[in-house]
Design a protein around this motif. Sequence first.
Motif, PDB file in Angstrom:
ATOM      1  N   THR A 279       0.784  -1.419  -0.061  1.00 38.59           N
ATOM      2  CA  THR A 279      -0.001   0.058  -0.092  1.00 38.59           C
ATOM      3  C   THR A 279       1.054   1.161  -0.053  1.00 38.59           C
ATOM      4  O   THR A 279       2.030   1.055   0.383  1.00 38.59           O
ATOM      5  CB  THR A 279      -0.841   0.003   1.023  1.00 38.59           C
ATOM      6  N   ARG A 280       0.253   2.251  -0.602  1.00 38.56           N
ATOM      7  CA  ARG A 280       1.084   3.530  -0.704  1.00 38.56           C
ATOM      8  C   ARG A 280       1.582   4.095   0.478  1.00 38.56           C
ATOM      9  O   ARG A 280       2.501   4.441   0.760  1.00 38.56           O
ATOM     10  CB  ARG A 280       0.504   4.549  -1.531  1.00 38.56           C
ATOM     11  N   ALA A 281       0.543   4.012   1.447  1.00 42.80           N
ATOM     12  CA  ALA A 281       0.859   4.565   2.786  1.00 42.80           C
ATOM     13  C   ALA A 281       2.014   3.743   3.644  1.00 42.80           C
ATOM     14  O   ALA A 281       2.625   4.327   4.713  1.00 42.80           O
ATOM     15  CB  ALA A 281      -0.345   4.634   3.843  1.00 42.80           C
ATOM     16  N   SER A 282       2.120   2.579   3.189  1.00 46.02           N
ATOM     17  CA  SER A 282       3.173   1.521   4.096  1.00 46.02           C
ATOM     18  C   SER A 282       4.542   1.964   3.590  1.00 46.02           C
ATOM     19  O   SER A 282       5.576   1.680   4.287  1.00 46.02           O
ATOM     20  CB  SER A 282       2.892   0.142   3.842  1.00 46.02           C
ATOM     21  N   VAL A 283       4.732   2.753   2.445  1.00 47.57           N
ATOM     22  CA  VAL A 283       5.894   3.237   2.124  1.00 47.57           C
ATOM     23  C   VAL A 283       6.266   4.709   1.936  1.00 47.57           C
ATOM     24  O   VAL A 283       7.203   5.144   1.369  1.00 47.57           O
ATOM     25  CB  VAL A 283       6.595   2.419   0.806  1.00 47.57           C
ATOM     26  N   ILE A 316       0.914  -4.103   4.154  1.00 42.58           N
ATOM     27  CA  ILE A 316      -0.083  -3.262   4.300  1.00 42.58           C
ATOM     28  C   ILE A 316       0.238  -2.285   5.535  1.00 42.58           C
ATOM     29  O   ILE A 316       1.044  -2.727   6.532  1.00 42.58           O
ATOM     30  CB  ILE A 316      -1.406  -4.246   4.896  1.00 42.58           C
ATOM     31  N   ASP A 317      -0.253  -1.222   5.338  1.00 37.98           N
ATOM     32  CA  ASP A 317       0.107  -0.121   6.601  1.00 37.98           C
ATOM     33  C   ASP A 317      -1.015  -0.449   7.688  1.00 37.98           C
ATOM     34  O   ASP A 317      -2.048  -0.841   7.341  1.00 37.98           O
ATOM     35  CB  ASP A 317      -0.026   1.091   6.081  1.00 37.98           C
ATOM     36  N   ALA A 318      -0.675   0.007   8.752  1.00 38.80           N
ATOM     37  CA  ALA A 318      -1.598  -0.496   9.940  1.00 38.80           C
ATOM     38  C   ALA A 318      -2.520   0.475   9.978  1.00 38.80           C
ATOM     39  O   ALA A 318      -3.372   0.650  10.599  1.00 38.80           O
ATOM     40  CB  ALA A 318      -0.721  -0.721  11.394  1.00 38.80           C
ATOM     41  N   GLY A 319      -2.097   2.062   9.633  1.00 40.34           N
ATOM     42  CA  GLY A 319      -3.014   3.155   9.896  1.00 40.34           C
ATOM     43  C   GLY A 319      -3.392   3.471  11.324  1.00 40.34           C
ATOM     44  O   GLY A 319      -2.439   3.164  12.019  1.00 40.34           O
ATOM     45  N   VAL A 345       2.166  -8.925   5.408  1.00 41.59           N
ATOM     46  CA  VAL A 345       3.162  -8.107   6.576  1.00 41.59           C
ATOM     47  C   VAL A 345       2.352  -6.978   6.848  1.00 41.59           C
ATOM     48  O   VAL A 345       1.992  -6.173   5.922  1.00 41.59           O
ATOM     49  CB  VAL A 345       4.625  -7.983   5.952  1.00 41.59           C
ATOM     50  N   VAL A 346       2.028  -6.523   8.137  1.00 37.86           N
ATOM     51  CA  VAL A 346       1.446  -5.523   8.646  1.00 37.86           C
ATOM     52  C   VAL A 346       2.420  -4.482   9.088  1.00 37.86           C
ATOM     53  O   VAL A 346       3.129  -4.896  10.082  1.00 37.86           O
ATOM     54  CB  VAL A 346       0.134  -5.516   9.391  1.00 37.86           C
ATOM     55  N   ARG A 347       2.546  -3.150   8.515  1.00 35.84           N
ATOM     56  CA  ARG A 347       3.565  -2.309   9.158  1.00 35.84           C
ATOM     57  C   ARG A 347       3.092  -1.164   9.825  1.00 35.84           C
ATOM     58  O   ARG A 347       2.273  -0.555   9.331  1.00 35.84           O
ATOM     59  CB  ARG A 347       4.428  -1.988   7.910  1.00 35.84           C
ATOM     60  N   GLU A 348       3.517  -0.816  10.936  1.00 36.74           N
ATOM     61  CA  GLU A 348       3.018   0.307  11.816  1.00 36.74           C
ATOM     62  C   GLU A 348       3.525   1.610  11.085  1.00 36.74           C
ATOM     63  O   GLU A 348       4.534   1.791  10.788  1.00 36.74           O
ATOM     64  CB  GLU A 348       3.335   0.308  13.301  1.00 36.74           C
ATOM     65  N   ASN A 349       2.533   2.592  10.737  1.00 39.18           N
ATOM     66  CA  ASN A 349       3.059   3.810  10.153  1.00 39.18           C
ATOM     67  C   ASN A 349       2.823   5.166  10.838  1.00 39.18           C
ATOM     68  O   ASN A 349       3.377   6.131  10.822  1.00 39.18           O
ATOM     69  CB  ASN A 349       2.700   3.776   8.607  1.00 39.18           C
ATOM     70  N   LEU A 350       1.445   5.100  11.312  1.00 37.49           N
ATOM     71  CA  LEU A 350       0.952   6.245  12.152  1.00 37.49           C
ATOM     72  C   LEU A 350       0.997   6.223  13.782  1.00 37.49           C
ATOM     73  O   LEU A 350       1.614   7.017  14.324  1.00 37.49           O
ATOM     74  CB  LEU A 350      -0.500   6.432  11.572  1.00 37.49           C
ATOM     75  N   GLY A 351       0.458   5.171  14.155  1.00 37.46           N
ATOM     76  CA  GLY A 351       0.364   4.643  15.512  1.00 37.46           C
ATOM     77  C   GLY A 351       1.107   3.506  15.960  1.00 37.46           C
ATOM     78  O   GLY A 351       1.395   2.935  14.831  1.00 37.46           O
ATOM     79  N   LYS A 352       0.833   3.175  17.252  1.00 44.38           N
ATOM     80  CA  LYS A 352       1.407   1.811  17.616  1.00 44.38           C
ATOM     81  C   LYS A 352       0.138   1.153  17.973  1.00 44.38           C
ATOM     82  O   LYS A 352      -0.985   1.210  18.511  1.00 44.38           O
ATOM     83  CB  LYS A 352       2.258   1.812  18.867  1.00 44.38           C
ATOM     84  N   LEU A 353       0.221  -0.192  17.418  1.00 46.44           N
ATOM     85  CA  LEU A 353      -1.015  -1.082  17.401  1.00 46.44           C
ATOM     86  C   LEU A 353      -1.084  -1.723  19.130  1.00 46.44           C
ATOM     87  O   LEU A 353       0.247  -1.901  19.590  1.00 46.44           O
ATOM     88  CB  LEU A 353      -0.561  -2.523  16.760  1.00 46.44           C
ATOM     89  N   ARG A 354      -2.312  -1.730  19.439  1.00 43.55           N
ATOM     90  CA  ARG A 354      -2.103  -2.377  20.906  1.00 43.55           C
ATOM     91  C   ARG A 354      -1.693  -3.791  20.806  1.00 43.55           C
ATOM     92  O   ARG A 354      -1.842  -4.638  19.563  1.00 43.55           O
ATOM     93  CB  ARG A 354      -3.545  -2.139  21.356  1.00 43.55           C
ATOM     94  N   THR A 355      -1.323  -4.391  21.758  1.00 43.43           N
ATOM     95  CA  THR A 355      -0.900  -5.698  21.981  1.00 43.43           C
ATOM     96  C   THR A 355      -1.830  -6.830  21.343  1.00 43.43           C
ATOM     97  O   THR A 355      -1.692  -7.756  20.639  1.00 43.43           O
ATOM     98  CB  THR A 355      -0.455  -6.233  23.186  1.00 43.43           C
ATOM     99  N   HIS A 356      -3.151  -6.611  21.884  1.00 42.78           N
ATOM    100  CA  HIS A 356      -4.324  -7.623  21.460  1.00 42.78           C
ATOM    101  C   HIS A 356      -4.397  -7.445  19.904  1.00 42.78           C
ATOM    102  O   HIS A 356      -4.877  -8.327  19.362  1.00 42.78           O
ATOM    103  CB  HIS A 356      -5.494  -7.414  22.236  1.00 42.78           C
TER     104      HIS A 356
END
Length: 608
Positions: A279-283, A316-319, A345-356
């Motif tokens: 996705t464009r947001a992931s890079v 994929i960006d995590a958003g 593969v999901v990549r954090e780009n804006l915020g941080k994913l919660r553990t769950h």
Amino acid sequence: MSSASPSQRKAAPPAGWPRSLARLVRPPSRKDMVGSAAPTRIGIDGLPDGVGQLPPHVPVSLVAADDSSAALWLPALIEDAVAAGPVALVASGTAWADELLLRPRVREAYRTGRLRLWVLSPGLQAEVRRHGLPPLMDELGRTGLRDEHALYICDAQGLLTGLSVTELARVSRQLSALCRERLRPVVLGFFPPLEPEVLLPALRNLCQMSMHIATLHTEADRWSLGLERWNTDAGALFQTAFGLLHDGASGRLAADGTRTRGAVRELVEAVDQSEVIATRASVDGQRGVPGHWRIVDSLADMEVAAAASVAATVLIDAGQASDFEARARLVHQLRLSRPLTLKIVVRENLGKLRTHSEQALLQLGASAVVYKEVGFSRLLQLLQDINAQSHTRKVHPDYEEALGSFMPARERGYQPPAQFCTLVRGMLDRTHGIGLSHSLVRLNVLAQIPHLDALRACHTSRDGDLFTADHESVYVFLFACREPDVELALNRLFTLPLTQLFSSEATDSSDTGIRAMVTPLQESLRKGLPDYSAALADSPRPSASPAPALVAQAVAPVSAALPTAPIPAPDAPGTESRPLLPMAAGPGVQHRPIGRRAVPRPSPRSMA
């Protein structure tokens, strides 16, 4: 068992078996031994290195693990067999034999005598249990089995079900001897209903009965042919799988160029193995994005771009937190609709994913989650490292059920004590056994601080983060928050320093410990506990910068509540933190006076 002729094939097979024990099989004639049998194909096209041929003189077990595999494979298998020479087929029932004869090439072979059909009689298993294979082979020889026939037994489960280890070993030896004396393949076919987890270990361990084992099963919109042991032109193969596609023109399965190897499948080759779809947001903002990567603008575009992928990598960006649902659904849909060799593969780009949320994405089918702190060069290396991986986790086909265990209750913030206990126990029950760690903190309120003021100072912004109070303490439940992250989480939840509100704390991050801490609160409900819901709804919360007068009033009593002896540094030798108020210890409870709290350091996975 009976030989099926055109006039009697649909009739029930006659009961009973010959009582005489004949030799296992008539030895082939010298003329037959001198001749060479034509290779017999396996019913699948395009397999490399001679993999698509059935080896003679050794037992072969072919397992169709599901109905779709059986419907496509077994008829093609018989078509290839009659194309190579005469075939003797022992069928498990007339219905399956009737369906097989609907195929023109099989029906023509049956009409001309190139295919002979037998149907297993009800008494077969008892005869095999008593005597092994000789009764079967004697009946086949008496009713038309010849040396030049390839022998197929479908479904072979009737021969083996219920046999003891000793009886299985005897059948295995007899079958091995039979195969050595016959010119053309001897094949045991297995098809549903069956349990591959039960059948395959038995076949693997009975080498004389199953020298060669192949299993076919569906995988998304494709099929996978797994070879446990197999001979090829290049030598023996072990634990190797080939990806297959259905050819609409021929109606047969054909190799798609994908090959994996090992019990934990490692990708050896695939046509799109080096392809990356991002996705464009992931890079976004990254330098050095490889030129061969395909960049798509949206999740909908990603779904379309990956619709035919076999072993590509999807990035994929995590958003933001509000974007989680869309990402989670896409991950689940791609995992179920594409082969296991696809990397997601999901990549954090804006915020941080919660553990769950991270754990839920992995459960839904993601291959990896890349943290925001990981630089782009390390991301490239990670994608290279997982390039040969296949997905190994089982993914529940229902999205809601697959996700449900990882999601918190929708409630957040203050809850009346009874509701707090119910919600906490419910989240513990739902997430038990999936590796999520939660934390429960009990904060003893300073004597001079009204409970309502302490509650007003706490605010939560995440579902599943709850707090309540009894007569002495404030309880804070942090969903999917590990013990190292509790300090940072508390500092973010409270708008006032904890030293101004509480004297001590007790923390537990174990399932049993949290339940033990909740139990006294539950028992106190019978004596009556206040509900602050209305008061908190009507009154404003204190700001993060309280008035100086409030600070002065709160700070002075804190020192009075602490011990009069000098307080050593937290890391001083021989120091021991003890609660300033008596508290019952539960499993794994960590007691600390608020005045001795170490400065929290955020962990890389701080989820607060």
